[in-house]
Write a protein that holds these residues in place. Structure first.
Motif, PDB file in Angstrom:
ATOM      1  N   SER A   1       3.917  18.402 -26.849  1.00 31.58           N
ATOM      2  CA  SER A   1       5.341  18.406 -27.175  1.00 31.58           C
ATOM      3  C   SER A   1       5.515  18.779 -28.645  1.00 31.58           C
ATOM      4  N   PRO A   2       6.683  19.327 -29.020  1.00 33.45           N
ATOM      5  CA  PRO A   2       6.885  19.726 -30.423  1.00 33.45           C
ATOM      6  C   PRO A   2       6.652  18.596 -31.412  1.00 33.45           C
ATOM      7  N   GLN A   3       6.986  17.366 -31.024  1.00 37.68           N
ATOM      8  CA  GLN A   3       6.845  16.253 -31.975  1.00 37.68           C
ATOM      9  C   GLN A   3       5.390  15.911 -32.272  1.00 37.68           C
ATOM     10  N   TYR A   4       4.440  16.435 -31.496  1.00 36.09           N
ATOM     11  CA  TYR A   4       3.029  16.201 -31.804  1.00 36.09           C
ATOM     12  C   TYR A   4       2.672  16.754 -33.182  1.00 36.09           C
TER      13      TYR A   4
ATOM     14  N   TYR B   1      10.616   9.312 -32.089  1.00 40.87           N
ATOM     15  CA  TYR B   1      10.122   8.174 -32.867  1.00 40.87           C
ATOM     16  C   TYR B   1       8.751   8.412 -33.483  1.00 40.87           C
ATOM     17  N   ASP B   2       8.291   9.672 -33.517  1.00 42.69           N
ATOM     18  CA  ASP B   2       6.939   9.961 -33.973  1.00 42.69           C
ATOM     19  C   ASP B   2       6.758   9.815 -35.486  1.00 42.69           C
ATOM     20  N   VAL B   3       7.828   9.945 -36.280  1.00 48.63           N
ATOM     21  CA  VAL B   3       7.702   9.698 -37.715  1.00 48.63           C
ATOM     22  C   VAL B   3       7.306   8.245 -37.971  1.00 48.63           C
ATOM     23  N   ILE B   4       7.853   7.332 -37.180  1.00 50.14           N
ATOM     24  CA  ILE B   4       7.532   5.906 -37.338  1.00 50.14           C
ATOM     25  C   ILE B   4       6.059   5.671 -37.012  1.00 50.14           C
TER      26      ILE B   4
END
Length: 444
Positions: A318-321, A144-147
């Motif tokens: 984490s990769p989403q960072y 949900y990191d794009v949000i």
């Protein structure tokens, strides 16, 4: 007829602005492939959305946060993100989540294009976001990191022209994941800064009151955050993996929602990383006190530097960072005066290395493969180098050097340029000078 020769008429394709259509066209085609990757990669791609997010959404819909769940480590505003896919009609939860994420992604690239077409700006940010995100394969649409990044990007873009609204956006993002609070860290001194602070504080208070009225346990996430150890993808974690190749005895265990290193001295290293975070925060405060020269790019440049400081000193990476870093870096690239171009280029390289590590060869790293372990360490060294370069360039561009007894006085601060891309205000100037600068920026 060139697109710039007259106003765009959407019934006449010859008038369509090609500089806008190019990044948007690439965005559309690349995102279609990303969505296909989510649904064609099996449980590995959508497992977190299905197993965790949907479970949390069910609990939240019943009126309570996931109490006692060590994997719930998010501020109260994350409840809205978890519940949003349920509002998408005619689809299951995973499909609704991808739809919401895709909409947030579209809003980000649209905002970057809108900003990039203003006088004195560039479309570099729109291209960086459009090109950088697909390097991560399905990860951006399976987290949900794009949000969250949407609120940080909007907060930065609105900060100078609509400071109170920019503060609101940053605060909403911070209540979902803390890091968007850095969007307001580099706001120029003066009346605009007060508006940013008022908007930020009012949004936080309003949201806390709202969730406290309707949901039970909004602050339970703090219990899990304090217990986290050294995640193996972090800087100290990758160093311990390399040490393992030379005889250091350690294991990787799943705890608190991530894979952590279990071994000797891990607790001590974790405390050391917390100390480095405190030192980094003190440096950022010192920069904030010493800063004298603000350009239109300074808020975004400062936000990226602050984020890099806390990511590199974190016990968990984490990769989403990297979605956050690419998003804020894209905002930097919309300004010609940014100091962070080389930093963003290094981050793009780090994203590519991250994808090799996860998801492509994740199991090999867990199994202790020497080559991929060294690749993870190289990614982290590149991230560390980007952090140092970002901070050095930010300091040199905004803190005047001492050159005698009169250095640092208002007379030593360069005058504002009409295009808003040079130095625009000084912390030591009277308030009226800062207000005039803000008016110049708003007039654009």
């Amino acid at each position: 007829m060139p697109a710039s020769a007259g106003p765009a008429r959407w019934r006449n394709p010859a008038t369509w602005p090609t500089d806008v259509l190019a990044p948007l066209g690439y965005w559309a085609s690349s995102r279609l492939l990303m969505i296909m990757t989510v649904f064609s990669s099996g449980e590995n791609a959508k497992g977190e959305v299905h197993r965790l997010y949907e479970k949390w959404a069910h609990l939240l819909a019943g009126g309570s946060y996931p109490l006692g769940d060590p994997t719930w480590q998010y501020p109260p505003g994350a409840a809205g993100v978890m519940l949003a896919p349920k509002l998408v009609p005619g689809v299951n939860y995973v499909q609704g989540f991808v739809a919401v994420t895709c909409l947030a992604d579209l809003l980000i690239v649209g905002a970057l294009v809108w900003q990039g077409r203003r006088p004195g700006r560039t479309l570099g940010g729109a291209w960086a976001w459009s090109l950088g995100l697909p390097l991560m394969l399905y990860i951006p649409y399976a987290r949900y990191d794009v949000i969250v990044t949407l609120f940080a990007v909007l907060g930065l873009l609105l900060l100078q022209r609509r400071p109170m609204l920019g503060g609101w956006m940053a605060a909403l993002g911070a209540m979902i994941k803390v890091w968007p609070a850095f969007a307001v860290f580099g706001a120029p001194w003066g009346r605009g800064l007060r508006s940013v602070a008022i908007g930020f504080a009012s949004a936080v208070v309003s949201l806390l009151v709202l969730v406290s009225l309707f949901l039970k346990g909004p602050f339970d996430f703090l219990n899990a955050q304090g217990s986290r150890g050294i995640e193996f993808e972090s800087l100290p974690g990758s160093a311990l993996l390399v040490a393992h190749q030379f005889g250091y005895h350690s294991e990787i265990a799943y705890r608190y929602g991530s894979l952590e290193i279990v071994g000797s001295y891990v607790d001590l290293i974790g405390k050391g990383m917390l100390a480095l975070s405190v030192i980094g925060f003190c440096w950022l405060l010192w920069w904030r006190i010493r800063v004298r020269v603000f350009s239109a790019a300074t808020p975004a440049d400062a936000a990226l530097a602050a984020m890099l400081v806390f990511v590199t000193t974190s016990r968990v990476i984490s990769p989403q960072y990297f979605i956050w870093l690419i998003g804020v870096g894209a905002v930097c690239l919309t300004y010609r005066a940014t100091t962070q171009r080389a930093v963003v280029a290094m981050l793009i390289g780090a994203v590519a290395l991250t994808t090799v590590e996860f998801p492509l060869f994740f199991q090999q790293i867990l199994a202790g493969h020497t080559g991929f372990t060294l690749l993870l360490a190289a990614r982290n060294l590149l991230l560390l180098a980007a952090t140092v370069l970002s901070c050095v360039r930010l300091w040199r561009a905004t803190v005047p050097r001492r050159r005698g007894p009169d250095a640092g006085t208002p007379a030593a601060v360069p005058a504002a340029r009409k295009d808003g891309e040079g130095p625009v205000t000084s912390a030591t100037q009277p308030r009226r000078a800062s207000d005039r600068t803000a008016d110049q920026e708003n007039a654009q």
